[in-house]
Motif scaffolding. Structure first.
Motif, short mmCIF file in Angstrom:
data_model
loop_
_atom_site.label_atom_id
_atom_site.label_comp_id
_atom_site.label_asym_id
_atom_site.label_seq_id
_atom_site.Cartn_x
_atom_site.Cartn_y
_atom_site.Cartn_z
N SER A 123 -4.36 -6.39 -3.31
CA SER A 123 -4.88 -7.18 -2.20
C SER A 123 -5.41 -6.23 -1.12
CB SER A 123 -3.78 -8.07 -1.62
OG SER A 123 -2.83 -7.29 -0.92
N LYS A 124 -6.37 -6.71 -0.35
CA LYS A 124 -6.94 -5.87 0.70
C LYS A 124 -5.87 -5.52 1.74
CE LYS A 124 -11.79 -6.85 0.03
NZ LYS A 124 -13.07 -7.41 0.50
N ARG A 125 -4.91 -6.40 1.93
CA ARG A 125 -3.84 -6.08 2.88
C ARG A 125 -2.98 -4.93 2.37
NH1 ARG A 125 0.40 -10.52 4.87
NH2 ARG A 125 1.68 -9.64 3.25
N ASP A 126 -2.64 -4.93 1.07
CA ASP A 126 -1.86 -3.83 0.51
C ASP A 126 -2.65 -2.52 0.54
OD1 ASP A 126 0.26 -5.49 0.05
OD2 ASP A 126 -0.15 -5.79 -2.08
N ILE A 127 -3.95 -2.62 0.25
CA ILE A 127 -4.80 -1.44 0.32
C ILE A 127 -4.83 -0.91 1.75
CG2 ILE A 127 -7.19 -0.62 0.15
CD1 ILE A 127 -6.02 -0.98 -2.58
N ALA A 128 -4.92 -1.82 2.73
CA ALA A 128 -4.96 -1.41 4.14
C ALA A 128 -3.70 -0.65 4.53
CB ALA A 128 -5.13 -2.64 5.03
N VAL A 129 -2.55 -1.15 4.12
CA VAL A 129 -1.29 -0.48 4.45
C VAL A 129 -1.26 0.92 3.85
CG1 VAL A 129 1.21 -0.50 4.05
CG2 VAL A 129 0.04 -2.60 4.73
N ARG A 130 -1.70 1.05 2.62
CA ARG A 130 -1.68 2.38 1.97
C ARG A 130 -2.65 3.34 2.65
NH1 ARG A 130 1.24 6.20 0.65
NH2 ARG A 130 0.47 7.57 -1.00
N ILE A 131 -3.82 2.85 3.04
CA ILE A 131 -4.78 3.70 3.75
C ILE A 131 -4.16 4.22 5.04
CG2 ILE A 131 -6.95 3.67 5.05
CD1 ILE A 131 -8.04 1.72 2.91
N LEU A 132 -3.51 3.34 5.78
CA LEU A 132 -2.89 3.73 7.04
C LEU A 132 -1.76 4.73 6.82
CD1 LEU A 132 -2.92 0.25 8.77
CD2 LEU A 132 -4.22 2.26 9.50
N GLU A 133 -0.98 4.55 5.77
CA GLU A 133 0.09 5.51 5.46
C GLU A 133 -0.48 6.89 5.18
OE1 GLU A 133 3.42 2.47 3.49
OE2 GLU A 133 2.01 3.57 2.20
N LEU A 134 -1.61 6.94 4.48
CA LEU A 134 -2.23 8.23 4.17
C LEU A 134 -2.83 8.87 5.42
CD1 LEU A 134 -3.91 7.27 0.79
CD2 LEU A 134 -1.97 8.82 1.10
#
Length: 404
Positions: free
Chosen positions: A382-393
Motif C-alpha cells: 500500500s502507498k501508506r506502507d511505502i510512505a512509512v518505509r521511505i520516511l524510515e530510510l
C-alpha cells in the motif's frame, strides 16, 4: 512506551475474551492505567468483576449507566484515552466501526475517541477471510486504524488456521513499536509536494498528467503520525486529509507550486518533492475559448522552472532533500542520473509501467536510492506502507550524515 499511558481496553464477545484478562494484568504491571469497556456478549464469557480486580478501575458496560452526573461517560472516556485497544475484536465490532454504527458503550466510544486505536481480531478462520470482514478491515486500515493480526493455530471452534487472538506480549510489543514510530520525527518540520499541476491553454482546456496525489498524501499523513510538523503543497486533487494537523497549501500551476515550495523550504528539515509538476506549459494562454476550426491547432510550449533543482541550490547542509523519479525505462539508471545531476540527498524511483505501481492506484512499488547509491527495493505494498518505509530510510540516512 506503555508506562503511564491511559489505555481503554474494549472487550467484545468472543471466546478469546478470557485472554483479555491476562492482557489487562500485563498492561497494568507495565504501569499503564487501564479502563475496560465490555460489550453485553463479552460478559457472557467473563465477569466485569474480573477486569475490575485486575485493572483496579471501574468497568463500563452500559452507555446509559452514568456513574458521574457531571460527565457524559462515553465522551469522557473517549477523551481520556491515550490509546484504545480492542481485544478481542469480533467481526461484529469491526463491522460496526467500519460502518459508523454506535449502538452500545464500546462502539460509541470508538466513534468518539481521537486516540490511536489498535484492533486485535479474533474469530473463526472462515469469518476472518470473509469478503465483508476483509472489506471492513481494509476500510479501517485506510482510515489509520492499526491492526494486530491474529495468529495461526487451533481455534476454539475446532478449526486450525488464522484467527487466534495474539498473546498479550505480542499485542503489547506491537503497540510499543507503533508508539516508538510516533516519536521518530518529533520536532522535525517536513515539506512535501503532491499531485499534478494544470497548465491552461484557454478558459476550458489545460495540460496535466495522471498523478492523483495519493503517494504525496500518504507521505504527509505518515510523517504527521510519526511526530513531524508537516506542510503539504498539493496540486488539484480529489483527496482530503484525515489528519487536521497537516498544513495544506493548494496550488494549481507549476509556477504557483514553485512559489509555495520556495516560500516554505527554508524552515523545513526534510523536503520530499513527490508532485508530478508539468515540465512544459503553453507559451500563450487564450482569454477566450478556442473554437473548433478546420486543420490543425499547434500549441507552442515553453519550459517551466525546475523546482527540485532550485531547492537543491538553496539547500543548507542541515536540510535533507528527496526527489521522485517516475520512469518507464531503465528506472534505476535514470533515477541515479537525476540524483547526481541535481545534488539530492536521496531519490525515490517509481517504475510507472510496473503492474500495481505508478499513478491512480492505492499500491506502489519503488526503489529508494541515497547519495551513496545504496539501493533499497520496496516490493508491492500500500502507498501508506511505502510512505512509512521511505520516511524510515530518510531518518536513517539523515542520522548517518549527522554522525559523519
Amino acid at each position: 512506551m506503555i508506562a503511564n499511558k491511559r489505555i481503554l481496553l474494549g472487550v467484545s464477545g468472543g471466546i478469546a475474551a478470557y485472554k483479555a484478562c491476562a492482557l489487562t494484568s500485563r498492561l497494568s504491571q507495565r504501569g499503564a492505567d487501564v479502563t475496560v469497556i465490555m460489550t453485553d456478549h463479552a460478559q457472557e464469557f467473563v465477569s466485569p468483576l474480573t477486569f475490575q480486580a485486575l485493572s483496579r478501575n471501574p468497568v463500563y458496560t452500559d452507555t446509559f449507566d452514568e456513574k458521574d452526573p457531571t460527565k457524559i461517560a462515553h465522551i469522557d472516556l473517549a477523551d481520556w484515552a491515550d490509546i484504545t485497544l480492542i481485544a478481542p475484536a469480533t467481526a461484529n465490532i469491526i463491522g460496526k466501526l467500519a460502518n459508523g454504527i454506535g449502538d452500545d458503550m464500546l462502539s460509541t466510544i470508538l466513534l468518539a475517541t481521537r486516540s490511536q486505536v489498535y484492533i486485535a481480531p479474533a474469530m473463526n478462520v472462515h469469518m476472518y477471510a470473509h469478503p465483508a470482514v476483509m472489506k471492513n478491515m481494509k476500510q479501517l486500515d485506510s482510515w489509520g486504524y492499526h491492526f494486530i493480526e491474529p495468529g495461526d493455530g487451533y481455534l476454539a471452534c475446532g478449526y486450525v488456521g488464522k484467527g487466534r487472538l495474539e498473546d498479550p506480549e505480542s499485542i503489547m510489543a506491537a503497540i510499543e513499536d507503533h508508539q516508538k514510530q510516533k516519536m521518530m520525527l518529533k520536532g522535525k518540520n517536513i515539506l512535501i509536494s503532491a499531485g499534478p499541476t494544470r497548465e491552461s491553454v484557454d478558459p476550458v482546456r489545460f495540460f496535466t498528467n495522471r498523478s492523483t496525489g495519493k503517494m504525496g498524501f500518504a507521505l504527509a499523513e505518515a510523517a504527521s503520525y510519526m511526530g513531524a510538523e508537516v506542510t503539504l503543497v498539493t496540486g488539484p486533487v480529489n483527496l482530503s486529509l484525515s489528519d487536521s494537523r497537516i498544513n495544506r497549501v493548494d496550488v494549481v500551476t507549476a509556477r504557483e507550486m514553485e512559489e509555495a515550495m520556495i516560500a516554505h523550504f527554508p524552515s523545513n528539515d526534510i523536503t520530499i518533492k513527490a508532485a508530478a509538476v508539468a515540465d512544459y506549459r503553453p507559451e500563450h494562454r487564450y482569454d477566450e475559448k478556442m473554437k473548433k476550426h478546420d486543420g490543425h491547432w499547434h500549441v507552442q510550449m515553453e519550459r517551466t522552472n525546475d523546482i527540485l533543482q532550485t531547492l537543491a541550490e538553496q539547500k543548507t547542509d542541515d536540510q535533507f532533500l528527496v526527489g521522485f523519479a517516475a520512469e518507464t525505462e531503465k528506472p534505476i539508471d535514470y533515477g541515479i542520473r537525476k540524483l547526481q545531476k541535481k545534488g539530492l540527498d536521496a531519490i525515490v524511483i517509481n517504475d510507472v509501467g510496473a503492474e500495481g505501481a505508478g499513478f491512480e492506484g492505492n499500491t506502489n512499488m519503488v526503489s529508494y536510492v541515497n547519495r551513496q547509491q545504496d539501493v533499497e527495493n520496496m516490493s508491492l505494498a500500500s502507498k501508506r506502507d511505502i510512505a512509512v518505509r521511505i520516511l524510515e530510510l530518510i531518518i536513517r540516512d539523515k542520522e548517518d550524515r549527522q554522525r559523519e
